[in-house]
Design a protein around this motif. Structure first.
Motif, PDB file in Angstrom:
ATOM      1  N   GLU B 148      14.762  -2.600  26.012  1.00 10.57           N
ATOM      2  CA  GLU B 148      14.783  -1.643  24.891  1.00 10.57           C
ATOM      3  C   GLU B 148      14.978  -2.377  23.567  1.00 10.57           C
ATOM      4  O   GLU B 148      14.336  -2.076  22.564  1.00 10.57           O
ATOM      5  N   VAL B 152      12.185  -2.756  20.246  1.00 12.31           N
ATOM      6  CA  VAL B 152      12.438  -2.559  18.807  1.00 12.31           C
ATOM      7  C   VAL B 152      12.071  -3.828  18.036  1.00 12.31           C
ATOM      8  O   VAL B 152      11.537  -3.767  16.930  1.00 12.31           O
ATOM      9  N   GLU B 157      11.714  -1.618  13.449  1.00 15.06           N
ATOM     10  CA  GLU B 157      12.610  -0.461  13.320  1.00 15.06           C
ATOM     11  C   GLU B 157      11.819   0.810  12.977  1.00 15.06           C
ATOM     12  O   GLU B 157      12.186   1.901  13.377  1.00 15.06           O
ATOM     13  N   GLU B 158      10.719   0.636  12.229  1.00 16.52           N
ATOM     14  CA  GLU B 158       9.990   1.827  11.788  1.00 16.52           C
ATOM     15  C   GLU B 158       9.320   2.560  12.943  1.00 16.52           C
ATOM     16  O   GLU B 158       8.942   3.704  12.826  1.00 16.52           O
ATOM     17  N   ARG B 159       9.201   1.877  14.084  1.00 15.12           N
ATOM     18  CA  ARG B 159       8.617   2.574  15.230  1.00 15.12           C
ATOM     19  C   ARG B 159       9.638   2.785  16.354  1.00 15.12           C
ATOM     20  O   ARG B 159       9.288   3.098  17.472  1.00 15.12           O
ATOM     21  N   ALA B 160      10.920   2.603  15.990  1.00 19.59           N
ATOM     22  CA  ALA B 160      11.992   2.788  16.970  1.00 19.59           C
ATOM     23  C   ALA B 160      12.036   4.234  17.476  1.00 19.59           C
ATOM     24  O   ALA B 160      12.521   4.499  18.572  1.00 19.59           O
ATOM     25  N   HIS B 161      11.481   5.166  16.676  1.00 20.86           N
ATOM     26  CA  HIS B 161      11.488   6.571  17.114  1.00 20.86           C
ATOM     27  C   HIS B 161      10.599   6.784  18.339  1.00 20.86           C
ATOM     28  O   HIS B 161      10.688   7.808  19.004  1.00 20.86           O
ATOM     29  N   LEU B 162       9.736   5.815  18.624  1.00 18.48           N
ATOM     30  CA  LEU B 162       8.880   5.932  19.816  1.00 18.48           C
ATOM     31  C   LEU B 162       9.592   5.440  21.075  1.00 18.48           C
ATOM     32  O   LEU B 162       9.051   5.515  22.173  1.00 18.48           O
ATOM     33  N   PRO B 164      12.195   6.651  22.842  1.00 18.45           N
ATOM     34  CA  PRO B 164      12.453   7.597  23.941  1.00 18.45           C
ATOM     35  C   PRO B 164      11.266   7.786  24.892  1.00 18.45           C
ATOM     36  O   PRO B 164      11.445   7.695  26.105  1.00 18.45           O
TER      37      PRO B 164
END
Lengths: 353, 189
Positions: B148, B152, B157-162, B164
Protein backbone atom coordinates in the motif's frame (compact mmCIF):
# COMPACT_ATOMS: atom_id res chain seq x y z
CA UNK A 1 18.38 10.59 3.93
CA UNK A 2 15.83 7.92 3.15
CA UNK A 3 16.29 5.69 0.17
CA UNK A 4 14.22 6.36 -2.92
CA UNK A 5 13.59 4.10 -5.88
CA UNK A 6 14.86 5.74 -9.05
CA UNK A 7 15.39 4.93 -12.66
CA UNK A 8 19.08 5.20 -13.58
CA UNK A 9 18.58 8.02 -16.08
CA UNK A 10 16.56 10.10 -13.62
CA UNK A 11 19.01 9.35 -10.83
CA UNK A 12 21.78 10.86 -12.98
CA UNK A 13 19.82 14.09 -13.22
CA UNK A 14 19.03 14.16 -9.51
CA UNK A 15 22.67 13.47 -8.64
CA UNK A 16 23.91 16.20 -10.97
CA UNK A 17 21.58 18.73 -9.38
CA UNK A 18 22.71 17.52 -5.95
CA UNK A 19 26.28 18.20 -7.09
CA UNK A 20 25.42 21.78 -7.99
CA UNK A 21 24.98 21.35 -11.73
CA UNK A 22 22.50 23.94 -12.97
CA UNK A 23 23.10 23.73 -16.72
CA UNK A 24 22.31 20.95 -19.14
CA UNK A 25 22.59 20.96 -22.91
CA UNK A 26 21.59 17.89 -24.84
CA UNK A 27 19.71 16.24 -27.60
CA UNK A 28 17.38 13.28 -27.04
CA UNK A 29 18.33 9.73 -27.95
CA UNK A 30 17.22 6.36 -26.64
CA UNK A 31 18.11 4.85 -24.14
CA UNK A 32 18.95 7.99 -22.16
CA UNK A 33 16.09 10.38 -23.01
CA UNK A 34 14.63 10.26 -19.48
CA UNK A 35 17.69 12.23 -18.39
CA UNK A 36 17.12 15.34 -20.54
CA UNK A 37 13.40 14.96 -19.79
CA UNK A 38 14.19 15.04 -16.06
CA UNK A 39 16.49 18.04 -16.47
CA UNK A 40 13.92 19.89 -18.59
CA UNK A 41 11.47 19.50 -15.73
CA UNK A 42 13.76 20.08 -12.77
CA UNK A 43 16.40 22.65 -13.78
CA UNK A 44 13.99 25.58 -14.30
CA UNK A 45 12.73 25.00 -10.73
CA UNK A 46 16.16 25.81 -9.30
CA UNK A 47 16.94 28.70 -11.61
CA UNK A 48 19.04 26.58 -13.93
CA UNK A 49 18.97 26.21 -17.69
CA UNK A 50 17.93 23.20 -19.72
CA UNK A 51 18.36 23.59 -23.41
CA UNK A 52 17.58 21.09 -26.13
CA UNK A 53 20.17 21.94 -28.73
CA UNK A 54 19.68 21.55 -32.47
CA UNK A 55 22.21 18.74 -32.49
CA UNK A 56 24.72 16.91 -30.33
CA UNK A 57 27.50 19.02 -31.81
CA UNK A 58 25.76 22.20 -30.76
CA UNK A 59 25.09 20.76 -27.31
CA UNK A 60 28.71 19.91 -26.55
CA UNK A 61 29.83 23.35 -27.71
CA UNK A 62 27.24 24.94 -25.39
CA UNK A 63 28.81 22.85 -22.63
CA UNK A 64 32.20 24.27 -23.68
CA UNK A 65 30.86 27.78 -23.30
CA UNK A 66 29.16 27.17 -19.96
CA UNK A 67 32.17 25.32 -18.53
CA UNK A 68 34.36 28.20 -19.66
CA UNK A 69 32.33 30.54 -17.48
CA UNK A 70 33.12 28.32 -14.50
CA UNK A 71 29.73 26.73 -13.82
CA UNK A 72 28.98 23.04 -13.34
CA UNK A 73 27.49 21.74 -16.55
CA UNK A 74 26.48 18.42 -18.02
CA UNK A 75 25.51 16.80 -21.28
CA UNK A 76 24.44 13.29 -22.11
CA UNK A 77 23.83 11.11 -25.10
CA UNK A 78 24.04 7.56 -26.35
CA UNK A 79 26.65 6.02 -28.63
CA UNK A 80 25.99 7.57 -32.09
CA UNK A 81 25.24 10.91 -30.42
CA UNK A 82 28.43 10.62 -28.41
CA UNK A 83 30.33 10.07 -31.65
CA UNK A 84 29.08 13.47 -32.81
CA UNK A 85 30.30 15.14 -29.62
CA UNK A 86 33.90 13.99 -29.99
CA UNK A 87 35.23 17.14 -31.58
CA UNK A 88 33.88 19.27 -28.75
CA UNK A 89 35.20 16.83 -26.16
CA UNK A 90 38.70 17.05 -27.61
CA UNK A 91 38.46 20.87 -27.58
CA UNK A 92 37.37 20.80 -23.94
CA UNK A 93 40.22 18.48 -22.99
CA UNK A 94 42.60 20.82 -24.84
CA UNK A 95 41.17 23.94 -23.20
CA UNK A 96 41.10 22.13 -19.83
CA UNK A 97 37.42 22.63 -19.17
CA UNK A 98 35.65 20.65 -16.45
CA UNK A 99 32.30 19.03 -17.23
CA UNK A 100 30.48 15.73 -16.85
CA UNK A 101 29.50 13.84 -19.98
CA UNK A 102 27.19 10.84 -19.77
CA UNK A 103 27.16 8.09 -22.38
CA UNK A 104 24.38 5.52 -21.94
CA UNK A 105 25.68 3.11 -24.55
CA UNK A 106 23.66 1.24 -27.18
CA UNK A 107 24.71 -1.19 -29.88
CA UNK A 108 26.74 -0.02 -32.88
CA UNK A 109 28.44 0.65 -35.21
CA UNK A 110 26.60 3.43 -36.99
CA UNK A 111 23.08 4.10 -35.85
CA UNK A 112 23.08 0.56 -34.44
CA UNK A 113 20.24 -0.35 -32.10
CA UNK A 114 18.84 0.86 -28.80
CA UNK A 115 19.53 -2.08 -26.49
CA UNK A 116 22.39 -2.13 -23.94
CA UNK A 117 25.99 -2.48 -25.08
CA UNK A 118 29.54 -1.54 -24.11
CA UNK A 119 30.86 -0.84 -27.57
CA UNK A 120 32.21 2.63 -26.79
CA UNK A 121 35.02 1.53 -24.48
CA UNK A 122 37.65 2.45 -27.04
CA UNK A 123 35.92 5.73 -27.84
CA UNK A 124 35.81 6.68 -24.16
CA UNK A 125 39.24 5.50 -23.02
CA UNK A 126 41.32 6.04 -26.16
CA UNK A 127 39.70 9.26 -27.18
CA UNK A 128 37.22 9.53 -30.02
CA UNK A 129 38.49 13.00 -30.76
CA UNK A 130 41.89 14.14 -31.98
CA UNK A 131 45.02 14.74 -29.98
CA UNK A 132 46.82 13.31 -26.97
CA UNK A 133 44.07 13.75 -24.41
CA UNK A 134 42.42 11.69 -21.72
CA UNK A 135 39.01 11.70 -20.09
CA UNK A 136 38.45 10.35 -16.62
CA UNK A 137 36.05 7.51 -17.41
CA UNK A 138 33.83 6.17 -14.64
CA UNK A 139 31.83 2.95 -15.06
CA UNK A 140 29.10 2.43 -12.46
CA UNK A 141 27.58 -1.02 -11.96
CA UNK A 142 24.40 -0.07 -10.11
CA UNK A 143 22.18 2.96 -9.69
CA UNK A 144 23.63 3.85 -6.27
CA UNK A 145 27.15 3.82 -7.65
CA UNK A 146 25.92 5.82 -10.64
CA UNK A 147 24.68 8.54 -8.30
CA UNK A 148 27.89 8.49 -6.23
CA UNK A 149 30.10 8.71 -9.32
CA UNK A 150 28.10 11.56 -10.87
CA UNK A 151 28.47 13.58 -7.68
CA UNK A 152 32.16 12.76 -7.31
CA UNK A 153 32.64 13.16 -11.07
CA UNK A 154 31.87 16.89 -10.85
CA UNK A 155 34.52 17.24 -8.14
CA UNK A 156 37.08 15.27 -10.15
CA UNK A 157 36.36 17.44 -13.19
CA UNK A 158 36.85 20.64 -11.20
CA UNK A 159 39.93 19.38 -9.36
CA UNK A 160 41.80 18.54 -12.56
CA UNK A 161 40.07 20.89 -15.00
CA UNK A 162 39.22 17.93 -17.19
CA UNK A 163 36.07 16.44 -18.73
CA UNK A 164 34.79 13.37 -16.86
CA UNK A 165 32.80 10.73 -18.68
CA UNK A 166 30.25 8.45 -17.07
CA UNK A 167 30.04 5.31 -19.15
CA UNK A 168 26.85 3.35 -18.61
CA UNK A 169 24.61 1.27 -20.82
CA UNK A 170 20.92 1.04 -21.61
CA UNK A 171 20.39 -1.37 -18.75
CA UNK A 172 21.62 0.92 -15.97
CA UNK A 173 19.83 3.85 -17.60
CA UNK A 174 16.50 2.08 -17.70
CA UNK A 175 16.49 0.06 -14.49
CA UNK A 176 15.20 1.18 -11.11
CA UNK A 177 17.07 0.61 -7.87
CA UNK A 178 17.06 2.19 -4.42
CA UNK A 179 19.40 5.16 -4.02
CA UNK A 180 20.41 7.60 -1.33
CA UNK A 181 22.31 10.82 -1.87
CA UNK A 182 25.49 10.96 0.16
CA UNK A 183 28.15 13.63 0.58
CA UNK A 184 31.24 12.73 -1.43
CA UNK A 185 34.65 12.72 0.26
CA UNK A 186 35.77 16.31 0.63
CA UNK A 187 38.24 17.47 -1.99
CA UNK A 188 40.31 20.58 -1.97
CA UNK A 189 38.98 22.20 -5.11
CA UNK A 190 40.99 25.00 -6.70
CA UNK A 191 39.50 28.40 -7.30
CA UNK A 192 38.24 28.79 -10.90
CA UNK A 193 40.38 31.89 -11.49
CA UNK A 194 40.71 30.92 -15.14
CA UNK A 195 36.99 31.26 -15.90
CA UNK A 196 35.67 33.91 -18.26
CA UNK A 197 33.40 35.71 -15.84
CA UNK A 198 34.04 39.30 -16.92
CA UNK A 199 37.05 41.36 -15.87
CA UNK A 200 35.09 44.29 -14.38
CA UNK A 201 38.09 46.28 -15.58
CA UNK A 202 40.19 44.84 -12.75
CA UNK A 203 42.26 42.18 -14.47
CA UNK A 204 43.46 40.99 -17.84
CA UNK A 205 40.86 38.97 -19.74
CA UNK A 206 40.97 35.21 -19.29
CA UNK A 207 41.14 33.38 -22.58
CA UNK A 208 39.90 29.84 -23.04
CA UNK A 209 41.33 28.22 -26.12
CA UNK A 210 42.83 25.03 -27.48
CA UNK A 211 44.70 26.65 -30.36
CA UNK A 212 48.47 26.95 -30.00
CA UNK A 213 50.05 27.74 -33.36
CA UNK A 214 53.65 27.86 -32.15
CA UNK A 215 54.91 24.27 -31.85
CA UNK A 216 57.04 25.16 -28.82
CA UNK A 217 53.97 26.42 -27.01
CA UNK A 218 51.81 23.48 -28.03
CA UNK A 219 54.45 21.02 -26.89
CA UNK A 220 54.66 22.85 -23.57
CA UNK A 221 50.89 22.66 -23.26
CA UNK A 222 50.97 18.92 -23.98
CA UNK A 223 53.69 18.36 -21.38
CA UNK A 224 51.48 20.12 -18.86
CA UNK A 225 48.49 17.98 -19.82
CA UNK A 226 50.54 14.79 -19.53
CA UNK A 227 51.73 15.79 -16.05
CA UNK A 228 48.09 16.24 -15.07
CA UNK A 229 47.16 12.82 -16.51
CA UNK A 230 50.03 11.24 -14.53
CA UNK A 231 48.69 12.76 -11.34
CA UNK A 232 45.19 11.43 -12.12
CA UNK A 233 46.66 7.98 -12.73
CA UNK A 234 48.38 8.09 -9.34
CA UNK A 235 45.42 9.35 -7.36
CA UNK A 236 42.16 8.42 -8.95
CA UNK A 237 42.17 4.71 -9.79
CA UNK A 238 39.09 2.92 -8.50
CA UNK A 239 38.59 -0.83 -8.64
CA UNK A 240 36.69 -3.56 -6.84
CA UNK A 241 38.17 -7.04 -6.55
CA UNK A 242 36.88 -10.31 -5.28
CA UNK A 243 38.82 -13.48 -4.46
CA UNK A 244 41.74 -12.81 -6.84
CA UNK A 245 44.24 -14.27 -4.35
CA UNK A 246 42.51 -17.61 -4.60
CA UNK A 247 40.57 -17.82 -7.86
CA UNK A 248 41.50 -20.54 -10.36
CA UNK A 249 39.97 -18.28 -12.97
CA UNK A 250 39.65 -14.49 -12.61
CA UNK A 251 37.02 -12.59 -14.57
CA UNK A 252 37.45 -8.96 -15.61
CA UNK A 253 34.23 -7.08 -16.26
CA UNK A 254 32.83 -3.60 -15.67
CA UNK A 255 29.46 -1.87 -15.42
CA UNK A 256 26.28 -3.92 -15.58
CA UNK A 257 28.16 -6.83 -17.16
CA UNK A 258 30.05 -7.24 -13.87
CA UNK A 259 26.74 -7.90 -12.13
CA UNK A 260 25.91 -10.71 -14.49
CA UNK A 261 29.41 -12.04 -13.82
CA UNK A 262 28.76 -11.86 -10.06
CA UNK A 263 25.64 -14.00 -10.50
CA UNK A 264 27.70 -16.45 -12.58
CA UNK A 265 30.40 -16.56 -9.88
CA UNK A 266 27.82 -17.39 -7.17
CA UNK A 267 26.55 -20.21 -9.38
CA UNK A 268 30.10 -21.52 -9.91
CA UNK A 269 30.89 -21.32 -6.19
CA UNK A 270 27.87 -23.46 -5.40
CA UNK A 271 29.43 -26.07 -7.68
CA UNK A 272 32.78 -25.80 -5.90
CA UNK A 273 34.73 -23.59 -8.34
CA UNK A 274 36.98 -20.79 -7.14
CA UNK A 275 36.52 -17.73 -9.33
CA UNK A 276 37.74 -14.19 -8.78
CA UNK A 277 36.61 -10.87 -10.19
CA UNK A 278 38.32 -7.59 -11.03
CA UNK A 279 35.81 -4.83 -11.68
CA UNK A 280 37.39 -1.60 -12.85
CA UNK A 281 35.34 1.39 -11.71
CA UNK A 282 37.66 3.83 -13.46
CA UNK A 283 38.23 2.66 -17.04
CA UNK A 284 40.71 5.50 -17.36
CA UNK A 285 42.86 5.57 -15.36
CA UNK A 286 42.80 1.76 -15.65
CA UNK A 287 43.57 -0.33 -12.54
CA UNK A 288 46.50 -2.17 -14.15
CA UNK A 289 48.22 -2.81 -10.80
CA UNK A 290 45.28 -4.74 -9.42
CA UNK A 291 46.05 -7.57 -11.85
CA UNK A 292 49.48 -8.01 -10.20
CA UNK A 293 47.67 -9.31 -7.10
CA UNK A 294 46.21 -12.31 -8.94
CA UNK A 295 47.57 -15.60 -7.57
CA UNK A 296 50.32 -17.37 -9.57
CA UNK A 297 48.27 -20.56 -10.02
CA UNK A 298 45.41 -18.80 -11.80
CA UNK A 299 44.64 -20.63 -15.03
CA UNK A 300 43.54 -17.62 -16.99
CA UNK A 301 41.73 -14.31 -17.09
CA UNK A 302 38.31 -14.16 -18.71
CA UNK A 303 37.21 -10.75 -19.96
CA UNK A 304 33.45 -10.41 -20.32
CA UNK A 305 32.03 -7.45 -22.21
CA UNK A 306 28.96 -6.46 -24.19
CA UNK A 307 31.07 -5.97 -27.30
CA UNK A 308 33.56 -7.95 -29.37
CA UNK A 309 36.52 -7.33 -27.08
CA UNK A 310 37.72 -3.83 -26.22
CA UNK A 311 38.69 -3.77 -22.53
CA UNK A 312 40.52 -7.02 -23.21
CA UNK A 313 43.38 -4.86 -24.59
CA UNK A 314 43.84 -3.25 -21.18
CA UNK A 315 43.61 -6.63 -19.46
CA UNK A 316 46.40 -7.91 -21.70
CA UNK A 317 48.51 -4.85 -20.92
CA UNK A 318 47.82 -5.43 -17.22
CA UNK A 319 48.81 -9.13 -17.02
CA UNK A 320 51.94 -8.66 -19.15
CA UNK A 321 51.64 -12.11 -20.66
CA UNK A 322 51.68 -13.84 -17.27
CA UNK A 323 48.28 -15.51 -17.78
CA UNK A 324 46.35 -16.47 -20.86
CA UNK A 325 43.55 -13.98 -21.50
CA UNK A 326 40.20 -15.21 -22.83
CA UNK A 327 37.14 -13.35 -24.00
CA UNK A 328 33.40 -13.78 -23.89
CA UNK A 329 31.06 -11.17 -25.26
CA UNK A 330 27.65 -10.58 -26.76
CA UNK A 331 26.85 -7.66 -29.03
CA UNK A 332 24.08 -5.79 -30.77
CA UNK A 333 22.13 -5.34 -27.54
CA UNK A 334 22.22 -9.01 -26.56
CA UNK A 335 23.01 -9.35 -22.87
CA UNK A 336 25.16 -12.31 -21.79
CA UNK A 337 23.45 -14.73 -19.40
CA UNK A 338 25.11 -16.07 -16.24
CA UNK A 339 24.87 -19.58 -17.73
CA UNK A 340 26.93 -18.58 -20.76
CA UNK A 341 29.65 -17.17 -18.51
CA UNK A 342 29.57 -20.27 -16.28
CA UNK A 343 30.11 -22.46 -19.33
CA UNK A 344 33.08 -20.37 -20.50
CA UNK A 345 34.72 -20.46 -17.05
CA UNK A 346 34.33 -24.24 -16.93
CA UNK A 347 36.01 -24.52 -20.33
CA UNK A 348 38.98 -22.48 -19.10
CA UNK A 349 39.07 -24.39 -15.83
CA UNK A 350 39.02 -27.72 -17.60
CA UNK A 351 41.74 -26.67 -20.04
CA UNK A 352 39.35 -27.08 -22.98
CA UNK A 353 40.37 -23.79 -24.54
CA UNK B 1 15.07 -15.40 0.02
CA UNK B 2 15.26 -14.34 -3.61
CA UNK B 3 12.18 -13.66 -5.69
CA UNK B 4 12.76 -13.21 -9.41
CA UNK B 5 9.49 -12.14 -10.92
CA UNK B 6 8.65 -11.68 -14.59
CA UNK B 7 5.58 -9.50 -15.17
CA UNK B 8 4.33 -9.33 -18.73
CA UNK B 9 1.33 -8.26 -20.79
CA UNK B 10 0.05 -5.68 -23.26
CA UNK B 11 1.15 -2.07 -22.94
CA UNK B 12 -1.56 -0.37 -20.87
CA UNK B 13 -2.35 -3.33 -18.62
CA UNK B 14 -0.24 -1.87 -15.87
CA UNK B 15 2.53 -4.47 -15.81
CA UNK B 16 5.24 -1.84 -15.30
CA UNK B 17 3.21 -0.26 -12.50
CA UNK B 18 2.70 -3.43 -10.43
CA UNK B 19 6.38 -4.21 -10.94
CA UNK B 20 7.29 -0.82 -9.53
CA UNK B 21 4.89 -1.16 -6.61
CA UNK B 22 6.38 -4.55 -5.77
CA UNK B 23 9.92 -3.17 -6.04
CA UNK B 24 9.12 -0.18 -3.86
CA UNK B 25 7.48 -2.44 -1.28
CA UNK B 26 10.54 -4.69 -1.24
CA UNK B 27 12.73 -1.66 -0.63
CA UNK B 28 10.45 -0.54 2.22
CA UNK B 29 11.01 -3.97 3.78
CA UNK B 30 14.79 -3.44 3.52
CA UNK B 31 15.34 -6.02 0.82
CA UNK B 32 17.72 -5.57 -2.08
CA UNK B 33 15.59 -4.84 -5.13
CA UNK B 34 15.80 -4.07 -8.82
CA UNK B 35 13.27 -3.32 -11.56
CA UNK B 36 14.28 -3.73 -15.17
CA UNK B 37 11.78 -2.90 -17.93
CA UNK B 38 11.80 -4.08 -21.48
CA UNK B 39 12.31 -1.06 -23.66
CA UNK B 40 12.34 -0.71 -27.37
CA UNK B 41 10.50 0.62 -30.39
CA UNK B 42 7.22 -0.46 -28.79
CA UNK B 43 3.75 0.55 -29.91
CA UNK B 44 0.49 0.88 -28.04
CA UNK B 45 -0.99 -2.55 -27.55
CA UNK B 46 2.39 -4.19 -28.06
CA UNK B 47 3.91 -6.38 -25.40
CA UNK B 48 5.60 -4.94 -22.35
CA UNK B 49 7.39 -6.63 -19.50
CA UNK B 50 9.51 -5.95 -16.49
CA UNK B 51 11.68 -8.13 -14.30
CA UNK B 52 11.65 -7.55 -10.55
CA UNK B 53 14.17 -9.00 -8.10
CA UNK B 54 13.62 -8.94 -4.35
CA UNK B 55 16.43 -10.52 -2.42
CA UNK B 56 18.20 -10.74 0.92
CA UNK B 57 21.49 -10.64 -0.98
CA UNK B 58 22.74 -7.79 -3.19
CA UNK B 59 21.17 -8.11 -6.64
CA UNK B 60 23.62 -9.49 -9.21
CA UNK B 61 22.27 -9.61 -12.72
CA UNK B 62 19.07 -7.56 -12.87
CA UNK B 63 17.94 -9.55 -15.89
CA UNK B 64 15.18 -11.97 -14.96
CA UNK B 65 15.61 -15.02 -17.12
CA UNK B 66 14.78 -17.97 -14.86
CA UNK B 67 11.98 -16.66 -12.70
CA UNK B 68 10.65 -17.90 -9.37
CA UNK B 69 7.29 -16.44 -10.39
CA UNK B 70 5.69 -15.06 -13.52
CA UNK B 71 2.62 -12.83 -13.66
CA UNK B 72 1.19 -13.15 -17.16
CA UNK B 73 -1.51 -10.81 -18.42
CA UNK B 74 -1.90 -11.90 -22.06
CA UNK B 75 -1.40 -14.87 -24.39
CA UNK B 76 1.77 -13.72 -26.25
CA UNK B 77 3.46 -13.27 -22.87
CA UNK B 78 2.43 -16.75 -21.77
CA UNK B 79 3.99 -18.19 -24.92
CA UNK B 80 7.17 -16.23 -24.31
CA UNK B 81 7.75 -16.58 -20.57
CA UNK B 82 6.03 -19.79 -19.40
CA UNK B 83 9.09 -21.88 -20.20
CA UNK B 84 11.42 -19.72 -18.12
CA UNK B 85 9.66 -20.29 -14.78
CA UNK B 86 11.93 -22.32 -12.49
CA UNK B 87 10.84 -25.82 -11.58
CA UNK B 88 8.66 -25.55 -8.48
CA UNK B 89 7.99 -21.87 -9.31
CA UNK B 90 4.67 -20.12 -9.63
CA UNK B 91 2.82 -18.98 -12.71
CA UNK B 92 -0.11 -16.56 -12.52
CA UNK B 93 -2.27 -16.54 -15.62
CA UNK B 94 -4.92 -13.90 -16.37
CA UNK B 95 -7.59 -16.36 -17.44
CA UNK B 96 -9.94 -13.55 -18.52
CA UNK B 97 -7.79 -12.99 -21.59
CA UNK B 98 -5.95 -16.30 -21.86
CA UNK B 99 -7.98 -19.36 -22.70
CA UNK B 100 -4.95 -21.66 -23.01
CA UNK B 101 -3.77 -23.76 -20.10
CA UNK B 102 -0.15 -23.97 -19.07
CA UNK B 103 1.80 -26.88 -20.51
CA UNK B 104 4.02 -27.10 -17.43
CA UNK B 105 3.38 -29.79 -14.82
CA UNK B 106 6.39 -28.97 -12.64
CA UNK B 107 5.19 -25.56 -11.41
CA UNK B 108 2.18 -24.19 -9.53
CA UNK B 109 -0.19 -22.52 -11.95
CA UNK B 110 -2.91 -20.16 -10.79
CA UNK B 111 -5.65 -19.07 -13.17
CA UNK B 112 -7.14 -15.75 -12.15
CA UNK B 113 -9.98 -14.10 -14.10
CA UNK B 114 -8.45 -10.72 -13.36
CA UNK B 115 -10.47 -8.63 -15.81
CA UNK B 116 -13.76 -10.11 -14.67
CA UNK B 117 -12.90 -9.49 -11.03
CA UNK B 118 -11.79 -5.94 -11.85
CA UNK B 119 -15.02 -5.27 -13.76
CA UNK B 120 -17.06 -6.55 -10.82
CA UNK B 121 -15.20 -4.07 -8.65
CA UNK B 122 -16.26 -1.36 -11.11
CA UNK B 123 -12.88 -0.49 -12.64
CA UNK B 124 -11.35 -2.64 -15.36
CA UNK B 125 -8.00 -0.95 -14.82
CA UNK B 126 -7.34 -2.71 -11.52
CA UNK B 127 -6.95 -6.11 -13.19
CA UNK B 128 -3.19 -5.80 -12.67
CA UNK B 129 -3.73 -5.33 -8.93
CA UNK B 130 -5.90 -8.45 -8.82
CA UNK B 131 -2.94 -10.35 -10.29
CA UNK B 132 -0.55 -8.74 -7.82
CA UNK B 133 -2.87 -9.72 -4.96
CA UNK B 134 -2.82 -13.30 -6.22
CA UNK B 135 0.96 -13.29 -6.34
CA UNK B 136 1.26 -11.87 -2.82
CA UNK B 137 -1.13 -14.43 -1.39
CA UNK B 138 0.62 -17.36 -3.02
CA UNK B 139 4.18 -16.29 -2.22
CA UNK B 140 3.83 -14.16 0.93
CA UNK B 141 6.92 -12.40 -0.42
CA UNK B 142 5.93 -8.91 0.74
CA UNK B 143 3.55 -7.56 3.38
CA UNK B 144 0.33 -5.82 2.31
CA UNK B 145 1.16 -2.66 4.27
CA UNK B 146 4.37 -2.19 2.29
CA UNK B 147 2.47 -2.73 -0.96
CA UNK B 148 0.00 0.00 0.00
CA UNK B 149 2.87 2.34 0.82
CA UNK B 150 4.51 1.38 -2.48
CA UNK B 151 1.28 2.17 -4.33
CA UNK B 152 1.24 5.73 -2.99
CA UNK B 153 4.95 6.12 -3.84
CA UNK B 154 4.43 5.00 -7.44
CA UNK B 155 1.16 6.81 -8.12
CA UNK B 156 1.75 9.85 -5.94
CA UNK B 157 -0.30 11.40 -3.16
CA UNK B 158 -2.69 12.93 -5.69
CA UNK B 159 -3.89 9.47 -6.65
CA UNK B 160 -3.93 8.06 -3.12
CA UNK B 161 -7.74 8.27 -3.26
CA UNK B 162 -7.62 5.30 -5.65
CA UNK B 163 -6.03 3.18 -2.94
CA UNK B 164 -9.30 1.69 -1.56
CA UNK B 165 -10.39 0.13 -4.88
CA UNK B 166 -6.85 -1.10 -5.49
CA UNK B 167 -6.75 -2.63 -2.02
CA UNK B 168 -10.02 -4.34 -2.79
CA UNK B 169 -8.51 -5.70 -6.01
CA UNK B 170 -5.48 -7.03 -4.14
CA UNK B 171 -7.80 -8.71 -1.64
CA UNK B 172 -9.95 -10.34 -4.33
CA UNK B 173 -6.89 -11.68 -6.10
CA UNK B 174 -5.69 -13.12 -2.82
CA UNK B 175 -9.03 -14.77 -2.08
CA UNK B 176 -9.04 -16.39 -5.48
CA UNK B 177 -5.64 -17.88 -4.87
CA UNK B 178 -6.58 -19.23 -1.46
CA UNK B 179 -9.28 -21.29 -3.12
CA UNK B 180 -6.86 -22.69 -5.74
CA UNK B 181 -4.15 -23.26 -3.16
CA UNK B 182 -6.32 -25.82 -1.35
CA UNK B 183 -6.34 -27.82 -4.56
CA UNK B 184 -2.61 -27.39 -5.26
CA UNK B 185 -1.60 -28.54 -1.79
CA UNK B 186 -2.82 -32.01 -2.63
CA UNK B 187 -0.48 -32.11 -5.62
CA UNK B 188 3.13 -33.34 -5.53
CA UNK B 189 5.90 -33.26 -8.12
Amino acid sequence: MRKVLMKGNEAIGAAAIEAGCKYFFGYPITPQSELPEYMARELPKIGGVFLQAESEIAAINMVYGAAGSGVRVMTSSSSPGMALKQEGISYMAGAELPCVIVNIMRGGPGLGGIQPSQTDYFQATRGGGNGDYRLVVLAPADVQELVDLIIEGFDIADQYRNPVMILGDGMIGQMMEPVEFKEPKKRDLPEKDWATTGTEGKRKPNIINSLYLAPEELEKHNIKLQAKYREIKEKEVKVQSYNIEDGDVVIAAYGTTSRIVKTAISQLEREGYKVGLIRPITLWPYPYEEFQKINDECKGILTVEMNNGQMIDDVKIAVEGKYPVYFYGRTGGMVPTPDEIVKKVKEIHGGEI
Amino acid sequence: MEERIMIAGFGGQGVMAIGQILTYAGMIEDKNVSWLPSYGPEMRGGTANCGVIISNEPVGSPVVVNSTSAIIMNKPSLDKFEKFVNKGGKLFVNSSLIEAKSERDDIDVYYIPANEIANELGNSRVANMVMLGAYLEATKAIGMKSIEEGFVKVFGEERAHLLPINKEALKKGGEFVREQKKFLETKSY
